[in-house]
Enzyme design. Structure first.
Site, PDB file in Angstrom:
ATOM      1  N   ASP A 479       0.849  -1.261  -0.201  1.00  0.00           N
ATOM      2  CA  ASP A 479      -0.158   0.211   0.162  1.00  0.00           C
ATOM      3  C   ASP A 479       0.886   1.223   0.078  1.00  0.00           C
ATOM      4  OD1 ASP A 479      -2.230   1.524   0.119  1.00  0.00           O
ATOM      5  OD2 ASP A 479      -3.146   0.685   2.023  1.00  0.00           O
ATOM      6  N   ASP A 549     -10.550   2.280  -3.449  1.00  0.00           N
ATOM      7  CA  ASP A 549     -11.058   2.113  -2.043  1.00  0.00           C
ATOM      8  C   ASP A 549     -12.518   1.907  -1.944  1.00  0.00           C
ATOM      9  OD1 ASP A 549      -9.084   1.431  -0.470  1.00  0.00           O
ATOM     10  OD2 ASP A 549      -8.567   3.343   0.135  1.00  0.00           O
TER      11      ASP A 549
END
Ligand code: DGJ
Length: 727
Positions: A479, A549
């Site tokens: 990430d 997301d």
């Protein structure tokens, strides 16, 4: 051979199966762009390339006793000021303070295959006969600077890769201020500029704008390609749409600051340029040194945007993505992020995993919050030691328990970051990117590690190697949750600070190259607050990327539809999540969530223990269906039949590689009372074939292709998946 050369007239023909890209050397000096489009065998003489017009205001240059006007020429790699005043592809400051280079054609070379780009991600070949590469050399005799224009024409796919290498063959340092990866002057100005626009949780929405004279561009100065704009543009010819018309697509294989621009000049050329963003860029090139630009992939389609996308997909899934997972079906995963966020114990994770295993999930991924004091986003990044309060047996123990259940185990990392509230920061406050004596901006409460420093890179490599060696980790989610502010490195001399942002990307690529080489069995998935760095550069290391997301099925229609303009569904992480959806609060049926996630790298982002028995049955069926259709969806050809940006619904169809199966996925965005029926034609259906649908209905191919199936937009968020097998 994909490259033919007319030596007498100095004309280079780059040929892919169906396209030609033609360059000619004008007056033994300028490489000119003569043609890009459907394959043609010969070009008229290069003299015909000069635009006709009144030359009064345009600088002229005498060559062989003739006054020529470079602004009237379609150039392949323009430099500034001598005397072309349009946007340059190359701009440097020389020791005398001037910016004028007199670059002249200085020969060429052709080689079979495709060279690697040192330190940079790129498309590749596995066998030399898959492509040929042409180098055209330009040289400025005053400074000794040489420019090598590199073109690779692929023999099996209609794509051309371009990059540039700048070499300082002189005896003084040169300050390179801009070295773009490609430039092409396309004849005409009647184009639409298509790009992928967005934000966090709303990535890669399709936007089209009609060009007029002047500059049109997108870029990033964020230290990453970013959520807002993707390093991709396409020029759509008059009346081009999904199925028809001329389309030129350009995609930079790079993950940092970029520019992608078109300058429509007063002579009606559309100058398309992509490369590292010249903003705040400067590269000091000492004598004997060279600078390699990233690669830009170009695709021409004579049959609309759809064909352009299919070409990018086929190249990227086979010759950009690498490693063991390129060609095999990847595991169905469950990620605990939206199920627990930071708040979990080992017992809870095992409970979630147990249920996941019972429905057919193959990989359990533990997301953020397993290390240091990381109980929220305010602290802990950099402290990559396990939090034994949450996980008493450590990652090693948890991984063992998951494996004992018959599943693989995956783990989240955010290796590029450091929280000011962390042991790492307390020990090394100078390791984060900052300008000494000034403030350090935080974003999501974190700073970015200065990976241009070897010591910091070694730290990242050491904790990654430690975890990947100690525990049974089969998957890594990498990430990256903020962009780079205060770009500066204390390890670079003041005059070299303009190199920082590119050096940061080179450092990330170096780390990823090492880890993916050392741990070839680990499946790496990229992520950057969702799809904030979803680009071709990252796909060279990560065969899949967390697309966004936003896990809401309807938002995902837009995001996945836009992403598919360039990137294949096989690279898109797509998960079924809970309702009401955590990002937009929308409630969609479990079937719709499964149907929309189906074509991506399928997984779950919720606690399955919270579903009803009926929903669990649906989830089980989704996994069975995915295992059956995954290879078709990932290796097959995509046809976008309806765009949610233009209709009340979305539809994608996939044709298997062997052309025997078609999978149709359709979803209504908003229902409309009355007059709500429409047809979807399957253009890939073979008109003389007969197909059986999965509900047993028999259809003739000509019906599917020419008349089409009827659908109704009666209810919001209702979806359907249909499979057609050729008899
Ligand atoms: C952002 C990612 O996109 C999410 O999926 C999740 O991993 C969080 N970061 C964790 O902090």
């Amino acid at each position: 051979m994909a490259i033919r050369i007319d030596k007498e007239n100095k004309i280079f023909y780059l040929e892919t199966p169906n396209t030609s890209y033609i360059i000619g050397i004008y007056k033994d000096k300028y490489p000119l762009h003569m043609y890009y489009g459907k394959k043609i065998k010969t070009m008229p003489r290069i003299e015909n390339m000069m635009r006709i017009g009144w030359r009064g205001f345009f600088g002229r240059e005498e060559i062989d006793g003739e006054l020529i006007c470079p602004e009237f020429l379609p150039q392949e790699y323009p430099t500034y000021g001598a005397p072309d005043l349009r946007n340059p592809a190359f701009h440097a400051i020389y020791p005398d303070g001037s910016c004028i280079g007199d670059f002249r054609y200085d020969g060429y070379m052709v080689e079979q295959g495709k060279p690697k780009l040192s330190g940079l991600p790129a498309t590749y070949v596995e066998h030399e006969d898959e492509a040929d590469t042409l180098y055209i050399y330009l040289k400025d005799s005053v400074t000794g600077v040489r420019i090598a224009l590199c073109y690779t024409a692929f023999n099996t796919v209609d794509a051309i890769a371009r990059s540039v290498r700048i070499e300082n063959g002189g005896n003084a340092e040169v300050d390179v201020r801009s070295a773009l990866s490609m430039s092409v002057d396309i004849e005409g100005a009647d184009f639409e500029f298509m790009h992928l626009d967005g934000s966090w949780a709303r990535e890669r929405h399709v936007v089209k704008t009609a060009l007029t004279t002047g500059n049109f561009g997108i870029d990033s100065k964020r230290g990453a390609s970013g959520h807002a704009q993707n390093p991709f543009v396409a020029l759509l010819g008059k009346d081009a749409n999904e199925m028809q018309g001329e389309v030129y697509g350009f995609n930079l294989v790079y993950s940092g600051n970029f520019t992608a621009q078109v300058y429509v000049d007063e002579m009606d050329y559309s100058r398309v340029q992509l490369g590292i963003n010249p903003f705040n860029f400067s590269w000091k090139l000492a004598p004997g040194e060279s600078f390699q630009t990233p690669e830009c992939v170009m695709v021409y389609s004579d049959a609309g945007i759809g064909k352009m996308s299919r070409t990018f997909h086929s190249l990227y899934r086979t010759r950009l993505v690498r490693g063991k997972y390129r060609d095999i079906e990847r595991p169905v995963l469950l990620n605990n992020w939206e199920a627990t966020y930071f708040d979990f114990t080992e017992a809870q994770i095992l409970e979630i995993a147990k249920k996941a295993k019972s429905v057919g999930v193959e990989l359990m991924v533990l997301d953020d919050g397993w290390f240091g004091a990381r109980n929220n986003s305010k602290c802990g990044l950099g402290d990559w030691f396990v939090n034994t309060q949450k996980l008493p047996d450590g990652i090693v123990g948890l991984a063992k328990k998951i494996e004992a259940m018959g599943m693989k185990f995956g783990l989240w990392f955010e290796p590029e970051m450091i929280s000011p509230d962390s042991d790492l920061y307390r020990a090394h406050p100078d390791w984060c990117i900052h300008v000494p004596g000034r403030g350090r901006s935080v974003a999501r409460n974190q700073c970015v590690l200065d990976l241009t420093r070897a010591q910091v890179r070694d730290y990242v490599l050491s904790f990654m190697r430690k975890h990947l060696t100690e525990a049974a980790i089969s998957y890594v989610k990498w990430d990256m949750n903020r962009n780079i502010t205060e770009p500066y490195s204390v390890s670079l001399a003041p005059e070299k600070q303009g190199e920082f942002s590119h050096r940061y990307m080179l450092a990330v690529y170096e780390i990823l190259e090492k880890l993916t080489t050392e741990f070839p069995d680990v499946l790496f998935e990229g992520c950057s607050g969702g799809g904030g760095r979803f680009d071709a550069g990252m796909l060279h290391y990560f065969p899949q990327y967390w697309t966004s997301d936003d896990s809401d099925a309807i938002e995902r229609l837009y995001i996945q539809h836009g992403t598919s303009m360039v990137y294949p569904f096989s690279t898109m992480g797509a998960h079924v999540s809970a309702v009401p959806n955590h990002q937009v609060g929308r409630v969609t049926p479990i079937e719709t969530r499964g149907d929309v996630a189906l074509p991506g790298q399928f997984g779950f982002e919720l606690d399955l223990n919270k579903l009803t028995d009926e929903e669990i049955e649906s989830v089980k069926a989704q996994i069975v269906r995915y295992k059956k259709l995954g290879a078709i969806l990932h290796q097959g050809d995509l046809y976008r039949l309806a765009s949610p940006f233009e209709e009340r619904h979305c539809a994608w169809a996939f044709e298997s590689e062997d052309k025997n199966t078609i999978v149709l996925i359709q979803c209504t965005v908003t229902g409309r009372p009355h007059s709500n029926t429409y047809r979807l034609k399957l253009p890939m259906a073979q008109t003389d074939a007969v197909y059986t649908a999965d509900d047993g209905t028999v259809y003739h191919g000509d019906y599917l292709a020419n008349c089409g199936l009827q659908f109704v937009d009666s209810k919001d968020f209702v979806s359907k998946v249909m499979v057609f097998e050729k008899q």
